[in-house]
Design a protein around this motif. Structure first.
Motif, PDB file in Angstrom:
ATOM      1  N   GLU A  11       1.421  -1.011   0.084  1.00 48.57           N
ATOM      2  CA  GLU A  11      -0.173   0.000  -0.546  1.00 48.57           C
ATOM      3  C   GLU A  11       0.824   1.531   0.134  1.00 48.57           C
ATOM      4  O   GLU A  11       1.702   1.284   1.527  1.00 48.57           O
ATOM      5  CB  GLU A  11      -0.758  -0.641   1.247  1.00 48.57           C
ATOM      6  N   ASN A  12       0.871   2.016  -0.778  1.00 45.28           N
ATOM      7  CA  ASN A  12       1.248   3.497  -1.377  1.00 45.28           C
ATOM      8  C   ASN A  12       2.434   2.894  -0.961  1.00 45.28           C
ATOM      9  O   ASN A  12       3.855   4.253  -0.109  1.00 45.28           O
ATOM     10  CB  ASN A  12       1.105   4.288   0.250  1.00 45.28           C
ATOM     11  N   GLY A  13       3.087   2.077  -1.845  1.00 44.64           N
ATOM     12  CA  GLY A  13       4.510   1.747  -1.583  1.00 44.64           C
ATOM     13  C   GLY A  13       5.462   1.699  -0.301  1.00 44.64           C
ATOM     14  O   GLY A  13       6.852   1.005  -0.367  1.00 44.64           O
ATOM     15  N   ILE A  14       4.482   1.310   0.384  1.00 47.62           N
ATOM     16  CA  ILE A  14       4.747   0.368   1.315  1.00 47.62           C
ATOM     17  C   ILE A  14       4.695  -1.442   1.070  1.00 47.62           C
ATOM     18  O   ILE A  14       3.623  -1.559   1.290  1.00 47.62           O
ATOM     19  CB  ILE A  14       4.579   0.448   2.873  1.00 47.62           C
ATOM     20  N   SER A  15       5.756  -2.699   1.458  1.00 58.35           N
ATOM     21  CA  SER A  15       5.569  -3.635   1.173  1.00 58.35           C
ATOM     22  C   SER A  15       5.479  -3.922   3.088  1.00 58.35           C
ATOM     23  O   SER A  15       6.608  -3.766   3.552  1.00 58.35           O
ATOM     24  CB  SER A  15       6.551  -4.534   0.537  1.00 58.35           C
ATOM     25  N   ALA A  47       6.620  -1.411  -7.271  1.00 58.46           N
ATOM     26  CA  ALA A  47       5.339  -0.637  -7.127  1.00 58.46           C
ATOM     27  C   ALA A  47       6.347  -0.921  -5.585  1.00 58.46           C
ATOM     28  O   ALA A  47       5.165   0.290  -4.222  1.00 58.46           O
ATOM     29  CB  ALA A  47       4.391  -1.259  -6.795  1.00 58.46           C
ATOM     30  N   LYS A  49       8.839   0.760  -2.549  1.00 59.40           N
ATOM     31  CA  LYS A  49       9.604   1.830  -2.362  1.00 59.40           C
ATOM     32  C   LYS A  49      10.442   1.410  -1.338  1.00 59.40           C
ATOM     33  O   LYS A  49      11.575   1.530  -0.499  1.00 59.40           O
ATOM     34  CB  LYS A  49       9.073   2.854  -2.383  1.00 59.40           C
ATOM     35  N   GLN A 194       5.230   2.771  10.696  1.00 54.74           N
ATOM     36  CA  GLN A 194       4.467   3.494  10.064  1.00 54.74           C
ATOM     37  C   GLN A 194       4.898   5.127   9.032  1.00 54.74           C
ATOM     38  O   GLN A 194       5.504   5.141   8.237  1.00 54.74           O
ATOM     39  CB  GLN A 194       2.631   3.448  10.200  1.00 54.74           C
ATOM     40  N   GLU A 198       7.190   5.342   5.629  1.00 55.53           N
ATOM     41  CA  GLU A 198       5.690   6.726   4.891  1.00 55.53           C
ATOM     42  C   GLU A 198       6.934   8.328   4.585  1.00 55.53           C
ATOM     43  O   GLU A 198       7.314   7.992   3.865  1.00 55.53           O
ATOM     44  CB  GLU A 198       4.720   7.540   5.574  1.00 55.53           C
ATOM     45  N   CYS A 201       9.161   6.825   2.187  1.00 55.86           N
ATOM     46  CA  CYS A 201       8.461   6.380   0.206  1.00 55.86           C
ATOM     47  C   CYS A 201       8.679   7.855  -0.267  1.00 55.86           C
ATOM     48  O   CYS A 201       8.763   8.071  -1.462  1.00 55.86           O
ATOM     49  CB  CYS A 201       7.589   5.569   0.384  1.00 55.86           C
ATOM     50  N   LYS A 202       9.167   9.286   0.654  1.00 57.54           N
ATOM     51  CA  LYS A 202       9.755  10.097  -0.436  1.00 57.54           C
ATOM     52  C   LYS A 202      11.190  10.427  -0.939  1.00 57.54           C
ATOM     53  O   LYS A 202      11.242  11.467  -1.316  1.00 57.54           O
ATOM     54  CB  LYS A 202       9.535  11.316   1.218  1.00 57.54           C
TER      55      LYS A 202
END
Length: 250
Positions: A11-15, A47, A49, A194, A198, A201-202
């Protein structure tokens, strides 16, 4: 939740990769193989990151090798293959081009300490004490040793490997460098994991990939090294001492 599994959620680049076994998250061969493959595939997935590695349940992070499988080993080759399972997971984590964040919610034993040590950034709750118990049953932390030594230093690794009956608390593990942070509750741990994921991912994936290479430099021979170590453990698990000890654990 009760069935053994390895599952991945992206989800949103996080596995988020979770392993689970009802016997205190101990790791039999099939779970180890699936875990190594899932980490490898997440590393290759555009997908993804960043990876978060966790175990299911809210108590033990990982009880290490499956006693049921250890007891059933009757020849050197079976032993080598079993211990290679841990080698394959550690090497998959080492070669994965993405940062792996470890989320350690509870006690960690033996091979589980190796898995935690092979993460790139490990976060824990105050309940996450560690123990290298292998000497207790007549083997040693041969396969996980290089990963644990890389994080704790030779002195720290030797201390817990020789003092094989003792749990060392999470704060000790933090001071030695295994854990980056220790939190008072699982809720705080999860929020911090988390937020860290997150944030990562940036960042520039290429920069993170090059950093990971740099941080693991000097371990290029681990494919061979850990295979040799798996053979040592596979031989020792057949010793009279170990066979007798394992019988008592039945």
């Amino acid at each position: 939740m009760s069935d053994p599994h390895v599952k991945e959620h992206i989800e949103n680049g996080i596995s988020t990769i979770e392993f689970f076994h009802p016997a205190h998250n101990s790791l039999p061969g099939d779970i180890l193989a699936k875990l190594a493959l899932t980490i490898k595939e997440a590393g290759e997935n555009d997908a993804v990151k960043v990876i978060v590695l966790k175990s299911g349940g809210d108590r033990t992070f990982c009880a290490g090798a499956s006693f049921k499988e250890l007891i059933s080993i009757n020849d050197k080759e079976t032993g080598r293959v079993f211990f290679s399972g841990f080698a394959n997971v550690i090497n998959a984590m080492r070669k994965c081009p993405k940062f792996i964040i470890g989320r350690v919610q509870g006690k960690t034993v033996g091979g589980g300490v190796g898995v935690a040590s092979a993460t790139d950034y490990c976060m824990a709750s105050k309940f996450a004490s560690i123990k290298l118990s292998e000497l207790n049953i007549g083997i040693g932390p041969f396969v996980v040793g290089p990963a644990v030594e890389r994080k704790l230093g030779l002195t720290g690794m030797s201390q817990i490997a020789i003092d094989a009956n003792t749990f060392y608390d999470a704060e000790w593990a933090r001071q030695k460098g295994l854990y980056a942070h220790v939190y008072d509750s699982t809720e705080e741990l999860d929020a911090a994991v988390q937020a860290t994921a997150e944030n990562l991912c940036k960042y520039n994936p290429e920069a993170m990939r090059e950093m990971k290479k740099m941080m693991w430099s000097g371990t290029e021979h681990w494919d061979e090294l850990l295979a040799e170590r798996a053979a040592i453990s596979g031989k020792l698990v057949l010793s009279d001492f170990t066979k007798e000890t394992l019988k008592r654990f039945k």
